[in-house]
Write an enzyme that holds these catalytic residues in place. Structure first.
Site, mmCIF file in Angstrom:
data_model
loop_
_atom_site.group_PDB
_atom_site.id
_atom_site.type_symbol
_atom_site.label_atom_id
_atom_site.label_comp_id
_atom_site.label_asym_id
_atom_site.label_seq_id
_atom_site.Cartn_x
_atom_site.Cartn_y
_atom_site.Cartn_z
ATOM 1 N N TYR A 253 -34.346 27.293 -13.536
ATOM 2 C CA TYR A 253 -35.333 27.504 -12.473
ATOM 3 C C TYR A 253 -36.325 28.609 -12.828
ATOM 4 C CZ TYR A 253 -32.948 24.567 -9.025
ATOM 5 O OH TYR A 253 -32.398 23.513 -8.349
ATOM 6 N N LYS B 35 -20.173 26.469 -17.450
ATOM 7 C CA LYS B 35 -19.948 25.310 -18.313
ATOM 8 C C LYS B 35 -19.946 25.844 -19.751
ATOM 9 C CE LYS B 35 -19.578 20.820 -18.771
ATOM 10 N NZ LYS B 35 -18.526 19.985 -18.215
ATOM 11 N N ASP C 292 -17.646 21.305 -13.237
ATOM 12 C CA ASP C 292 -17.255 19.948 -12.820
ATOM 13 C C ASP C 292 -15.861 19.964 -12.179
ATOM 14 O OD1 ASP C 292 -17.012 20.734 -15.486
ATOM 15 O OD2 ASP C 292 -16.584 18.737 -16.222
ATOM 16 N N ASP D 176 -27.498 26.023 -6.621
ATOM 17 C CA ASP D 176 -28.292 25.201 -5.708
ATOM 18 C C ASP D 176 -27.470 23.989 -5.264
ATOM 19 O OD1 ASP D 176 -30.391 24.257 -4.290
ATOM 20 O OD2 ASP D 176 -31.647 23.728 -5.994
#
Ligand code: NAD
Length: 361
Positions: A124, A191, A224, A248
């Site tokens: 972002y 991640k 995940d 987000d």
């Protein structure tokens, strides 16, 4: 003592939910001097700018603002008023609580999670290269020359910067919040198994900061796996710390766990300024219909009152909201078992009911 607060109605349903919030906050008896400032569509119409300097100046002067949502055009050159505001005011922490409210139909009970989203970096950051532009072609060649890695020539590229300083800042914020609010655990979401450079640095930095807070349990989880665990056992989580994009998405997921966007408040907090706003967007199809739920913005107002030190008034307002929802009568369509229930009330009538509760305390 009185405070000046910048009030940004925003666009879409923003003006309706912020007016409801202002009325409820005023009913608590706090002496807030509201200074209205425009952003989004109304600002564009009035001054030709989506985020006028006067609005930024007002927040800088007052230090605190509450804002309604603002439409972000998809795919056009302009990024987002919301992102621009967060950058301009260095609001690097986005705080979004997801707490079960009795009376709100939700897939889980006893959820009490605070999502902390890093607001200033990640995908972002706005470092974007459009497909077909000369600069993008150059970058693709340079990356190939520097790393030997090929990127398809017809690609667009978004850069993901993650810094030690920003990661340290939000990690410390998380542990300090845990101490202040007597929370037990802070979980770093990542991640790092795939993005070893960026998420690896993020995780390593978090773990370094965690050593400064031996009294708070620190954990980490791959994003995940977090998604799966949140929909099965959300009660296992306390404070979550996430990068911008994961944050987000996960904050909307957490809003869904406790009943949806209509009840999900938020705050964007920097070292100097704070802007309080609901998680939801401007729901353009409901503009001017006096239909949507003001709770998310009112609860953002509760966060603002706490931030300003009005703890008693904040508790009174929160209690009034909870009571109205628990009774289930004067609530908007989204809080009714049947969304077409004709007994659902409008935005302003729900605010009236909350104000009545405040007065009865
Ligand atoms: P949205 O949150 O505006 O609306 C999605 C749906 O959620 C609505 O159609 C409605 O069914 C429901 N909903 C949202 N708020 C509600 C409320 N208060 N009460 C009851 N139901 C509610 O999401 P969207 O349609 O994806 O986004 C619309 C616009 O808002 C886009 O331009 C988007 O970029 C922008 N947006 C702004 C912000 C912000 O200003 N902070 C945040 C998110 C989205």
């Amino acid at each position: 003592m009185s405070h000046k607060v910048t009030l940004i109605p925003g666009d879409g349903i923003g003006p309706e939910v912020t007016l409801a919030t202002r009325r409820c906050i005023d009913a608590t008896g706090v002496t807030i001097e509201w200074q209205e400032a425009l952003a989004g569509q109304p600002a564009l119409e009035a001054s030709g700018e989506l985020l006028p300097k006067a609005t930024l100046d007002s927040i800088k002067k007052n230090k605190v603002a509450i804002k309604g949502p603002i439409i972000t055009p998809i795919g056009s050159g302009f990024r987002s008023v919301n992102v621009a505001l967060r950058h301009a005011l260095d609001l690097s922490v986005c705080l979004r609580p997801a707490k079960t409210i009795a009376g709100v139909a939700a897939p889980h009970k006893n959820v009490d999670i605070i999502v902390l989203r890093e607001n200033s970096e990640d995908l972002y950051a706005g470092i974007e290269f459009f497909q077909g532009e000369e600069v993008t072609d150059k970058l693709i060649s340079q990356i190939s020359a520097a790393s030997g890695q090929e990127i398809r020539k017809d690609s667009a590229i978004s850069i993901k910067p993650i810094s030690i300083s920003a990661t340290r800042h939000i990690s410390r914020f998380a542990f300090e919040l845990a101490r202040k609010e007597s929370r037990k655990k802070v979980t770093c979401v990542h991640k790092a198994n795939i993005m070893k450079a960026t998420d690896g640095l993020w995780l390593h930095t978090f773990k370094e900061v965690a050593k400064e807070y031996p009294d708070i349990e620190a954990g980490d989880i791959i994003v995940d796996n977090l998604c799966m665990q949140l929909v099965t056992r959300p009660q296992n989580f306390d404070i979550l710390v996430l990068q911008n994009l994961y944050g987000d998405i996960i904050s909307d997921l957490c809003a869904g766990l406790v009943g949806g966007l209509g009840v999900a408040p938020g705050a964007n907090i920097g070292d100097e300024y704070a802007v309080f706003e609901p998680v939801h967007g401007s729901a353009p199809k409901y503009t001017g219909k006096n239909k949507v739920n003001p709770t998310a913005t009112i609860l953002s107002g509760v966060l603002m009152l706490k931030h300003l030190g009005y703890t008693r008034e904040a508790c009174c307002l929160e209690k009034a909201v909870e009571e109205v929802i628990a009774e289930g009568k004067a609530v908007t369509y989204d809080l009714k078992a049947d969304r077409d229930d004709p007994a659902a009330v409008g935005t302003s009538q729900m605010a009236d009911a909350i104000i009545k509760k405040i007065k009865s305390h």
